[in-house]
Design an enzyme around this catalytic site. Structure first.
Site, PDB file in Angstrom:
ATOM      1  CG  ASP A 187      67.393 -29.485  33.967  1.00  0.00           C
ATOM      2  OD1 ASP A 187      66.142 -29.621  33.849  1.00  0.00           O
ATOM      3  OD2 ASP A 187      67.935 -29.203  35.050  1.00  0.00           O
TER       4      ASP A 187
ATOM      5  CB  THR B 213      40.903 -28.448  14.912  1.00  0.00           C
ATOM      6  OG1 THR B 213      41.638 -27.275  15.338  1.00  0.00           O
ATOM      7  CG2 THR B 213      39.935 -28.053  13.825  1.00  0.00           C
TER       8      THR B 213
ATOM      9  CB  SER C 295      65.377 -31.360  36.463  1.00  0.00           C
ATOM     10  OG  SER C 295      64.719 -30.202  36.003  1.00  0.00           O
TER      11      SER C 295
ATOM     12  CG  HIS D 188      46.995 -23.788  25.770  1.00  0.00           C
ATOM     13  ND1 HIS D 188      46.683 -22.753  26.634  1.00  0.00           N
ATOM     14  CD2 HIS D 188      47.995 -24.469  26.394  1.00  0.00           C
ATOM     15  CE1 HIS D 188      47.449 -22.806  27.710  1.00  0.00           C
ATOM     16  NE2 HIS D 188      48.260 -23.836  27.581  1.00  0.00           N
TER      17      HIS D 188
ATOM     18  CG  ASN E 278      55.362 -30.184  37.274  1.00  0.00           C
ATOM     19  OD1 ASN E 278      54.900 -29.527  36.345  1.00  0.00           O
ATOM     20  ND2 ASN E 278      56.584 -29.977  37.751  1.00  0.00           N
TER      21      ASN E 278
ATOM     22  NE  ARG F 181      50.005 -28.956  31.520  1.00  0.00           N
ATOM     23  CZ  ARG F 181      49.588 -29.577  32.628  1.00  0.00           C
ATOM     24  NH1 ARG F 181      49.432 -30.901  32.621  1.00  0.00           N
ATOM     25  NH2 ARG F 181      49.347 -28.900  33.718  1.00  0.00           N
TER      26      ARG F 181
ATOM     27  CD  GLU G 133      62.028 -29.731  37.840  1.00  0.00           C
ATOM     28  OE1 GLU G 133      61.324 -29.646  36.816  1.00  0.00           O
ATOM     29  OE2 GLU G 133      63.260 -29.631  37.817  1.00  0.00           O
TER      30      GLU G 133
ATOM     31  CG  ASP H 245      41.234 -26.012  19.093  1.00  0.00           C
ATOM     32  OD1 ASP H 245      40.041 -25.703  18.914  1.00  0.00           O
ATOM     33  OD2 ASP H 245      42.096 -25.976  18.191  1.00  0.00           O
TER      34      ASP H 245
ATOM     35  CG  HIS I   1      54.784 -28.133  33.085  1.00  0.00           C
ATOM     36  ND1 HIS I   1      54.054 -28.266  34.242  1.00  0.00           N
ATOM     37  CD2 HIS I   1      53.948 -27.493  32.208  1.00  0.00           C
ATOM     38  CE1 HIS I   1      52.853 -27.743  34.078  1.00  0.00           C
ATOM     39  NE2 HIS I   1      52.759 -27.282  32.843  1.00  0.00           N
ATOM     40  CG  ASP I   2      62.702 -30.306  31.673  1.00  0.00           C
ATOM     41  OD1 ASP I   2      63.027 -30.606  32.835  1.00  0.00           O
ATOM     42  OD2 ASP I   2      63.517 -30.233  30.745  1.00  0.00           O
TER      43      ASP I   2
ATOM     44  N   PRO J 230      53.256 -20.639  34.631  1.00  0.00           N
ATOM     45  CG  PRO J 230      52.692 -20.616  32.369  1.00  0.00           C
ATOM     46  CD  PRO J 230      53.775 -21.044  33.313  1.00  0.00           C
TER      47      PRO J 230
ATOM     48  N   GLY K 292      65.338 -25.132  33.816  1.00  0.00           N
ATOM     49  CA  GLY K 292      65.878 -25.055  32.466  1.00  0.00           C
ATOM     50  C   GLY K 292      65.601 -26.352  31.741  1.00  0.00           C
TER      51      GLY K 292
END
Length: 538
Positions: free
Chosen positions: A323, A497, A325, A442, A342, A311, A336, A494, A315-316, A412, A321
């Site tokens: 990077d 599993t 950050s 996920h 986050n 994740r 960030e 999930d 998210h990065d 998203p 991009g």
């Protein structure tokens, strides 16, 4: 290159010499290929007029072939570097990995050639000085001179050695006579002869044996043997072809780095350079094994390492991009990682990258970016969770900008519909199929109850529970996440599993067990349903 070689052997020395002449002027940027209607480009300089057309033609034809497969991607500079390696191999010489990622230069001027190419009458000091300007040592210079085992020269480049009085005493007398026979005074200037009189079509170490025998064509060749500072290396290469080949490979790789254009310099490629699976092959060859060891140790401590790292990578990449950050901290709490979207990033993802970076620094200080480490770690956790393995492209640099304000609107939301998902992913050059495949991560994810509570308790006035939720699954969620539950409580995305990377996530969607609205919509929307069914079955 192979096709050109079957047409004419000249392809080999012509391409090799073209690469050298290109790199020593503006750097390895293919500026030597540029034509000028005014006749004032690099190729028009006096020292370049003797470059054989077959070298240019080789690169032009290779470029045309590459463009049919990868339009606007690969530079002429890289094609020339690859071709130079190939001609050496085709002539019986060694092979090596070619570093790639050059961009093509924009400057090509006749005036820039003067003083930047070695002259046939240079002594050792002059040769060393010129090569040193390009970060090449005396050893590199002697090894690269070995390319004359395949070269040819026009008579006027060495006529002073055979027609001055006396004849150059360092020339073998029989060889001097052969040269006179081939190049009489006032000969046609287009006449050329081989630089290696013994094996002119084979890449070997006979060039150095020729020097010992007084059969170096240029003064700049013969001086390598007559000067006591360079003579031991010539003797070594003459008797040990393996040593010569190894030194030549090293020197060619170093030559290929001279004055390269990358990032926003020059032209051809999109973006900020080209990633490569072998980016750290020489600078930090063990980076992937080091990261793998740290990731394995972290997973042994806690399974949360897997979804947390995966994740974190997503998210990065979706904000500034890929990077790293997202790793940056701010004393003002405005980086960030401090953005609301986050705050739920698990600390084990950050800890994985930090520990891996610490270990990598011990072996390769200040070489490997955190961005690349996060990328490698993401691949490794997928494989360690039972998923596929894949090669990772490397060469990222770490970002300098990390602001909470830049996160909004770039990740998203769990309530997104298909159009919103596609729009956001398309901004990152990802297709609907890419989006659905990435959603499959996920299968090892987890979420806090607040992210989907509306589907259980307030979906609509007529139906508090989302009708797209399987009733039994909805009841399980209510039991795990009662209203007003501790916001720190998290459940697996999930339910079947949760600790295995598999395709059950998509099977769950088919049976209405997608945790987020943005998960289940992949199945309920007819535009994406077929892909979900395919992934569920295959």
């Amino acid at each position: 290159v192979s096709t050109k070689f079957t047409q004419t052997f000249v392809t080999i020395p012509a391409t090799l010499r073209l690469f050298f002449h290109d790199c020593f002027v503006e750097g390895c940027d293919a500026s030597v290929l540029i034509s000028s209607s005014s006749g004032d480009a690099e190729k028009d300089a006096k020292d370049n007029l003797s470059l054989a057309g077959d070298g240019f033609d080789t690169v032009i034809k290779a470029k045309q072939a590459v463009e049919t497969q990868c339009p606007g991607v690969v530079s002429c500079a890289d094609i020339l570097a690859l071709a130079a390696r190939e001609v050496v191999v085709l002539a019986g010489g060694p092979t090596w990995e070619v570093e790639l990622g050059r961009r093509d230069g924009l400057i090509s001027q006749t005036s820039r050639v003067t003083g930047n190419l070695p002259q046939p009458e240079f002594n050792l000091d002059q040769l060393n000085t010129l090569f040193a300007r390009n970060n090449l040592t005396q050893l590199d210079m002697i090894a690269l001179s070995g390319a004359h085992t395949l070269g040819f020269s026009h008579c006027d480049r060495f006529s002073s050695r055979i027609y001055s009085s006396p004849i150059d005493p360092t020339l073998d007398s029989s060889y001097a006579q052969q040269l006179m026979d081939a190049c009489p005074q006032n000969v046609d200037p287009s006449i050329a002869i081989n630089m290696d009189p013994e094996t002119p079509r084979t890449f070997d170490n006979v060039y150095y044996q020729n020097l010992i025998g007084g059969k170096g064509l240029f003064s700049s060749d013969q001086v390598l043997n007559t000067d006591p500072d360079s003579e031991p290396t010539v003797s070594d290469f003459a008797t040990n072809p393996g040593n010569f080949n190894a030194a030549f490979i090293t020197a060619m790789r170093k030559l290929g780095r001279v004055g390269v254009k990358t990032g926003n310099e020059g032209e051809i490629r999109k973006g900020k350079g080209q990633l490569s699976e072998t980016f750290y092959r020489t600078s930090c060859p063990k980076v992937e094994s080091i990261v793998r060891k740290v990731v394995t140790e972290k997973i042994n401590q806690t399974f949360v390492t897997i979804p947390a790292t995966l994740r974190l990578f997503f998210h990065d990449c979706f904000v500034e991009g890929c990077d790293a950050s997202v790793l940056i901290s701010s004393p003002n709490g405005d980086a960030e990682k401090d953005a609301p979207d986050n705050l739920s990033l698990a600390g084990d993802g950050f800890d994985t990258v930090i520990k891996a970076k610490t270990e990598v620094e011990k072996s390769c200080p200040r070489v490997v970016s955190c961005a690349d480490i996060l990328t490698i770690a993401t691949r490794d956790i997928i494989e360690l969770a039972g998923g596929p393995s894949f090669k990772v492209e490397l060469g990222r640099r770490d970002g300098l900008i990390s602001k909470a304000s830049r996160v909004t609107g770039n990740l998203p939301d769990p309530n997104f519909n298909l159009t919103q998902l596609n729009t956001m992913f398309a901004k990152n050059n990802l297709t609907q199929t890419d989006m659905i495949a990435l959603s499959g991560a996920h299968t090892v994810g987890f979420s806090h109850c607040s992210r989907f509570a509306n589907r259980l308790y307030s979906f609509s006035p007529s139906s508090p529970v989302d009708p797209d939720l399987d009733p039994t699954y909805a009841q399980q969620l209510m039991q795990a996440c009662p209203q007003n539950v501790d916001p720190r409580i998290a459940i697996n995305m999930d339910p079947a599993t949760p600790q295995t990377f598999d395709n059950l996530y998509f099977q769950n969607l088919v049976t209405k067990k997608g945790l987020f609205t943005s998960d289940e919509v992949l199945f309920t929307n007819k535009a994406s349903q077929a892909t979900v069914i395919d992934f569920a079955n295959n």
